[in-house]
Design a protein around this motif. Structure first.
Motif, PDB file in Angstrom:
ATOM      1  N   SER A  59      -4.039   2.458  -6.211  1.00  0.00           N
ATOM      2  CA  SER A  59      -4.889   3.643  -6.295  1.00  0.00           C
ATOM      3  C   SER A  59      -4.058   4.920  -6.178  1.00  0.00           C
ATOM      4  O   SER A  59      -4.282   5.896  -6.906  1.00  0.00           O
ATOM      5  N   LEU A  60      -3.100   4.920  -5.267  1.00  0.00           N
ATOM      6  CA  LEU A  60      -2.235   6.092  -5.103  1.00  0.00           C
ATOM      7  C   LEU A  60      -1.331   6.280  -6.321  1.00  0.00           C
ATOM      8  O   LEU A  60      -0.930   7.406  -6.633  1.00  0.00           O
ATOM      9  N   ALA A 251       0.839  11.443   2.852  1.00  0.00           N
ATOM     10  CA  ALA A 251      -0.003  11.517   4.042  1.00  0.00           C
ATOM     11  C   ALA A 251      -0.942  10.322   4.152  1.00  0.00           C
ATOM     12  O   ALA A 251      -1.126   9.754   5.233  1.00  0.00           O
ATOM     13  N   THR A 252      -1.539   9.917   3.028  1.00  0.00           N
ATOM     14  CA  THR A 252      -2.458   8.775   3.041  1.00  0.00           C
ATOM     15  C   THR A 252      -1.725   7.482   3.361  1.00  0.00           C
ATOM     16  O   THR A 252      -2.236   6.616   4.079  1.00  0.00           O
ATOM     17  N   TRP A 253      -0.512   7.359   2.843  1.00  0.00           N
ATOM     18  CA  TRP A 253       0.299   6.166   3.109  1.00  0.00           C
ATOM     19  C   TRP A 253       0.630   6.073   4.598  1.00  0.00           C
ATOM     20  O   TRP A 253       0.591   4.992   5.188  1.00  0.00           O
ATOM     21  N   VAL A 254       0.948   7.206   5.227  1.00  0.00           N
ATOM     22  CA  VAL A 254       1.219   7.225   6.659  1.00  0.00           C
ATOM     23  C   VAL A 254      -0.049   6.861   7.435  1.00  0.00           C
ATOM     24  O   VAL A 254      -0.020   6.065   8.371  1.00  0.00           O
ATOM     25  N   THR A 255      -1.179   7.432   7.030  1.00  0.00           N
ATOM     26  CA  THR A 255      -2.440   7.202   7.719  1.00  0.00           C
ATOM     27  C   THR A 255      -2.867   5.736   7.660  1.00  0.00           C
ATOM     28  O   THR A 255      -3.484   5.224   8.596  1.00  0.00           O
ATOM     29  N   TYR A 256      -2.512   5.060   6.578  1.00  0.00           N
ATOM     30  CA  TYR A 256      -2.844   3.643   6.440  1.00  0.00           C
ATOM     31  C   TYR A 256      -2.285   2.819   7.597  1.00  0.00           C
ATOM     32  O   TYR A 256      -2.862   1.813   8.013  1.00  0.00           O
ATOM     33  N   PHE A 257      -1.154   3.264   8.158  1.00  0.00           N
ATOM     34  CA  PHE A 257      -0.500   2.540   9.249  1.00  0.00           C
ATOM     35  C   PHE A 257      -0.883   3.088  10.623  1.00  0.00           C
ATOM     36  O   PHE A 257      -0.278   2.725  11.630  1.00  0.00           O
ATOM     37  N   ALA A 258      -1.895   3.980  10.654  1.00  0.00           N
ATOM     38  CA  ALA A 258      -2.215   4.691  11.887  1.00  0.00           C
ATOM     39  C   ALA A 258      -2.508   3.756  13.059  1.00  0.00           C
ATOM     40  O   ALA A 258      -2.125   4.045  14.195  1.00  0.00           O
ATOM     41  N   ALA A 259      -3.212   2.662  12.805  1.00  0.00           N
ATOM     42  CA  ALA A 259      -3.566   1.760  13.903  1.00  0.00           C
ATOM     43  C   ALA A 259      -2.323   1.126  14.520  1.00  0.00           C
ATOM     44  O   ALA A 259      -2.200   1.018  15.744  1.00  0.00           O
ATOM     45  N   LEU A 260      -1.373   0.715  13.685  1.00  0.00           N
ATOM     46  CA  LEU A 260      -0.165   0.085  14.210  1.00  0.00           C
ATOM     47  C   LEU A 260       0.781   1.075  14.881  1.00  0.00           C
ATOM     48  O   LEU A 260       1.662   0.676  15.636  1.00  0.00           O
ATOM     49  N   PHE A 261       0.620   2.384  14.609  1.00  0.00           N
ATOM     50  CA  PHE A 261       1.408   3.356  15.361  1.00  0.00           C
ATOM     51  C   PHE A 261       1.108   3.227  16.851  1.00  0.00           C
ATOM     52  O   PHE A 261       1.953   3.496  17.691  1.00  0.00           O
ATOM     53  N   LEU A 262      -0.104   2.837  17.175  1.00  0.00           N
ATOM     54  CA  LEU A 262      -0.474   2.671  18.575  1.00  0.00           C
ATOM     55  C   LEU A 262       0.056   1.369  19.152  1.00  0.00           C
ATOM     56  O   LEU A 262       0.635   1.354  20.231  1.00  0.00           O
ATOM     57  N   ASN A 263      -0.153   0.263  18.449  1.00  0.00           N
ATOM     58  CA  ASN A 263       0.116  -1.021  19.094  1.00  0.00           C
ATOM     59  C   ASN A 263       1.282  -1.803  18.509  1.00  0.00           C
ATOM     60  O   ASN A 263       1.374  -3.009  18.698  1.00  0.00           O
ATOM     61  N   PHE A 264       2.207  -1.131  17.818  1.00  0.00           N
ATOM     62  CA  PHE A 264       3.405  -1.850  17.377  1.00  0.00           C
ATOM     63  C   PHE A 264       4.181  -2.388  18.572  1.00  0.00           C
ATOM     64  O   PHE A 264       4.902  -3.379  18.472  1.00  0.00           O
ATOM     65  N   GLY A 265       4.008  -1.745  19.734  1.00  0.00           N
ATOM     66  CA  GLY A 265       4.659  -2.238  20.946  1.00  0.00           C
ATOM     67  C   GLY A 265       4.222  -3.645  21.313  1.00  0.00           C
ATOM     68  O   GLY A 265       4.955  -4.361  22.015  1.00  0.00           O
ATOM     69  N   ASP A 266       3.043  -4.082  20.846  1.00  0.00           N
ATOM     70  CA  ASP A 266       2.588  -5.454  21.088  1.00  0.00           C
ATOM     71  C   ASP A 266       3.573  -6.466  20.515  1.00  0.00           C
ATOM     72  O   ASP A 266       3.651  -7.606  20.989  1.00  0.00           O
ATOM     73  N   TRP A 384     -17.940  -3.265   5.634  1.00  0.00           N
ATOM     74  CA  TRP A 384     -16.645  -2.923   5.035  1.00  0.00           C
ATOM     75  C   TRP A 384     -16.704  -2.821   3.516  1.00  0.00           C
ATOM     76  O   TRP A 384     -15.663  -2.717   2.868  1.00  0.00           O
ATOM     77  N   ASP A 385     -17.878  -2.840   2.925  1.00  0.00           N
ATOM     78  CA  ASP A 385     -17.976  -2.729   1.470  1.00  0.00           C
ATOM     79  C   ASP A 385     -17.369  -1.425   0.961  1.00  0.00           C
ATOM     80  O   ASP A 385     -16.888  -1.351  -0.173  1.00  0.00           O
ATOM     81  N   ASN A 386     -17.422  -0.386   1.776  1.00  0.00           N
ATOM     82  CA  ASN A 386     -16.845   0.907   1.389  1.00  0.00           C
ATOM     83  C   ASN A 386     -15.574   1.196   2.168  1.00  0.00           C
ATOM     84  O   ASN A 386     -15.272   2.333   2.518  1.00  0.00           O
ATOM     85  N   ALA A 387     -14.801   0.140   2.450  1.00  0.00           N
ATOM     86  CA  ALA A 387     -13.606   0.257   3.284  1.00  0.00           C
ATOM     87  C   ALA A 387     -12.622   1.330   2.825  1.00  0.00           C
ATOM     88  O   ALA A 387     -12.059   2.051   3.657  1.00  0.00           O
ATOM     89  N   PRO A 388     -12.341   1.512   1.506  1.00  0.00           N
ATOM     90  CA  PRO A 388     -11.352   2.522   1.107  1.00  0.00           C
ATOM     91  C   PRO A 388     -11.653   3.917   1.633  1.00  0.00           C
ATOM     92  O   PRO A 388     -10.736   4.663   1.977  1.00  0.00           O
ATOM     93  N   SER A 389     -12.909   4.282   1.736  1.00  0.00           N
ATOM     94  CA  SER A 389     -13.249   5.631   2.184  1.00  0.00           C
ATOM     95  C   SER A 389     -12.989   5.837   3.665  1.00  0.00           C
ATOM     96  O   SER A 389     -13.019   6.959   4.162  1.00  0.00           O
ATOM     97  N   PHE A 390     -12.733   4.734   4.390  1.00  0.00           N
ATOM     98  CA  PHE A 390     -12.544   4.847   5.825  1.00  0.00           C
ATOM     99  C   PHE A 390     -11.084   5.027   6.240  1.00  0.00           C
ATOM    100  O   PHE A 390     -10.787   5.198   7.421  1.00  0.00           O
ATOM    101  N   VAL A 391     -10.139   4.959   5.293  1.00  0.00           N
ATOM    102  CA  VAL A 391      -8.721   5.008   5.665  1.00  0.00           C
ATOM    103  C   VAL A 391      -8.388   6.271   6.446  1.00  0.00           C
ATOM    104  O   VAL A 391      -7.857   6.222   7.555  1.00  0.00           O
ATOM    105  N   ASN A 392      -8.705   7.437   5.869  1.00  0.00           N
ATOM    106  CA  ASN A 392      -8.397   8.681   6.567  1.00  0.00           C
ATOM    107  C   ASN A 392      -9.266   8.858   7.804  1.00  0.00           C
ATOM    108  O   ASN A 392      -8.792   9.353   8.839  1.00  0.00           O
ATOM    109  N   ALA A 393     -10.531   8.457   7.736  1.00  0.00           N
ATOM    110  CA  ALA A 393     -11.426   8.618   8.886  1.00  0.00           C
ATOM    111  C   ALA A 393     -10.947   7.791  10.066  1.00  0.00           C
ATOM    112  O   ALA A 393     -10.908   8.260  11.210  1.00  0.00           O
TER     113      ALA A 393
END
Length: 493
Positions: A59-60, A251-266, A384-393
């Motif tokens: 998409s990008l 920016a969108t590519w970075v945001t895609y990894f936002a969750a793992l920025f928190l818990n990569f320490g796991d 999750w049918d509209n999952a793509p729209s949730f990436v930035n949110a």
């Protein structure tokens, strides 16, 4: 037990004078550190080499309007991801503790449950979305045959076809089996899944290029239609190929990894030293991400030439192959890929996060089971049918938390944390009865800029700054936390 630059191969799991409300063996500092650079590399192959990872990259590619600009945007984003992941990964190596325990240093021994639950809810949502995607890849293959196709067309249950339900339950159970065997099984699975998916991606790209008769790096589509498709698939309101488009891609590519920025320490907590961490991150992030995105762009372009339409779903592309063997291989590979990202990004985190709520009663396995059950209960609702729209949110909700944790660990505490105190109710991180009000205030203000204004604020704010909401949340919350603490560690009592 203060740590800085820890490089030993193990850390004692025994924490003296710990509270049973804050400690169990799964939340304790890592006792074994067997994750080498290859395993770290495959954390990232497992995270991005999924059906949705491909869909986002493809998409990008449309937003970029060309391969060269696409690689620039992805390249810049991947370098930023590498830098930020290495920051949070070092904290995991040095302390040996999982994300919800590290968050206690910033948000308080009990307040840390809030950022942990935020991450757990997001991960559980994506767990269901990715499980549904993997099941869809299998359905796409099975419907080539009369029996499964008949079941798919005539049987309906819980808002899905009977075949979809069967495949979803099968993938759901397979993931649960993997995670129930612990983190070492997770490591071995991802070490298998990562290379396999890479091989299938290359097969897909080569097969389509051969069928197209040439290697293609663009899609044949009028500019207006391209802009419409790009906006509908990414939510980015930019002109394809413009400088704003390239910046939005990064920016969108970075945001895609936002969750793992928190818990990569796991995961980083199981790495023996920082040198190994950096090596795995270099190959797994900028190198791997750029190459993966390039292959996704090549595959998308070639498929548009072969089928006369832009297809962003890899399962849909592979389902069109004449060779039954290739279709089966692709279906199984995409299913494995999605299992990989679910185990790494969406299962491990809530397992630790839920365990952190009640360590005396909830361990890693029970936390993972709870996450799986919640995702199963959500399946009839298919949110999750509209999952793509949730990436930035979704990413924007993570930014403020990340900003507070990084500023607290690096700028205020100078990478020094009394690990034993993380497990003590009346220790350094008690703050206000286990809650650090300053951290929550800073994160809340950051969330206004990253989460509320892009949705409820002026239209111009959303259109211009929407793709950067995660970054805004990080900066605002981090700077505010630095200001309200005066750059000094808040009093623990």
């Amino acid at each position: 037990m203060t740590t800085k630059g820890m490089a030993s191969t193990s850390t004692s799991t025994q924490v003296p004078e710990h509270s049973p409300r804050l400690y169990n063996d799964d939340l304790a500092p890592a006792s074994e550190r067997k994750w080498g650079a290859f395993s770290v590399f495959n954390v990232w192959t497992s995270d991005v080499h999924s059906l949705y990872g491909y869909f986002l990259a493809a998409s990008l590619f449309l937003v970029a309007g060309g391969t060269f600009k696409f690689i620039i945007g992805i390249g810049v984003g991947s370098l930023v991801i590498y830098g930020l992941m290495t920051l949070i990964g070092k904290a995991g190596v040095r302390t040996g503790v999982p994300y919800p325990v590290l968050a206690r240093a910033s948000f308080g021994t009990f307040g840390a449950n809030v950022p942990a639950l935020v991450r757990a809810v997001v991960a559980t949502f994506w767990y269901g979305a990715q499980t549904s995607a993997a099941a869809g890849a299998i359905v796409a293959f099975l419907t080539r045959y009369g029996g499964p196709r008949h079941l798919h067309e005539t049987t309906h249950l819980l808002g899905h076809s009977g075949l979809e339900v069967v495949c979803f339950l099968g993938v759901w159970a397979a993931q649960l089996l993997i995670i129930s065997r612990g983190m070492e099984t997770v490591r071995r699975f991802q070490d298998f899944a990562g290379p396999v998916v890479w091989l299938m991606m290359l097969v897909l790209a080569v097969a389509l290029s051969v069928k197209a008769g040439a290697v293609s790096f663009s899609v044949d589509m009028p500019a207006k239609e391209l802009a419409t498709l790009a906006k509908s698939s990414t939510g980015l309101n930019v002109t394809p190929g413009s400088l704003a488009a390239i910046a939005a891609i990064a920016a969108t590519w970075v945001t895609y990894f936002a969750a793992l920025f928190l818990n990569f320490g796991d995961f980083a907590r199981f790495v023996p030293d920082e040198k190994t961490l950096r090596k795995g991150n270099v190959w797994g992030l900028p190198v791997n991400l750029i190459l993966f995105s390039f292959v996704a762009a090549l595959t998308t372009a070639a498929a548009s030439k072969v089928y006369g339409q832009v297809i962003l779903e890899p399962a849909e592309i592979s389902a069109k192959f004449d060779s039954v063997f290739l279709v089966l291989l692709a279906a199984l590979t995409f299913a494995v890929a999605t299992l990989g990202i679910n185990v790494v990004a969406n299962f491990v985190s809530p397992a630790f996060d839920f365990a952190n709520l009640a360590p005396k009663y909830m361990d890693f396995r029970r936390g993972g089971l709870l996450a799986a059950v919640i995702a199963l209960l959500l399946y009839p609702l298919h949110p999750w049918d509209n999952a793509p729209s949730f990436v930035n949110a979704i990413g924007s909700t993570m930014g403020p938390i990340f900003g507070v944790i990084v500023v607290d660990y690096y700028l205020i505490r100078k990478s020094r944390i009394d690990v034993a105190a993380l497990y003590q109710e009346d220790g350094e991180f008690r703050f206000q009865r286990g809650w650090n009000v300053r951290a929550f205030a800073a994160a809340a203000v950051g969330a206004v800029f990253s989460s509320l204004l892009p949705v409820y604020g002026p239209a111009g704010y959303s259109a211009t700054l929407g793709p950067y909401s995660w970054f805004i949340g990080v900066v605002v919350s981090g700077l505010l936390y630095l200001a309200v603490t005066g750059g000094r560690s808040p009093a623990g009592r």
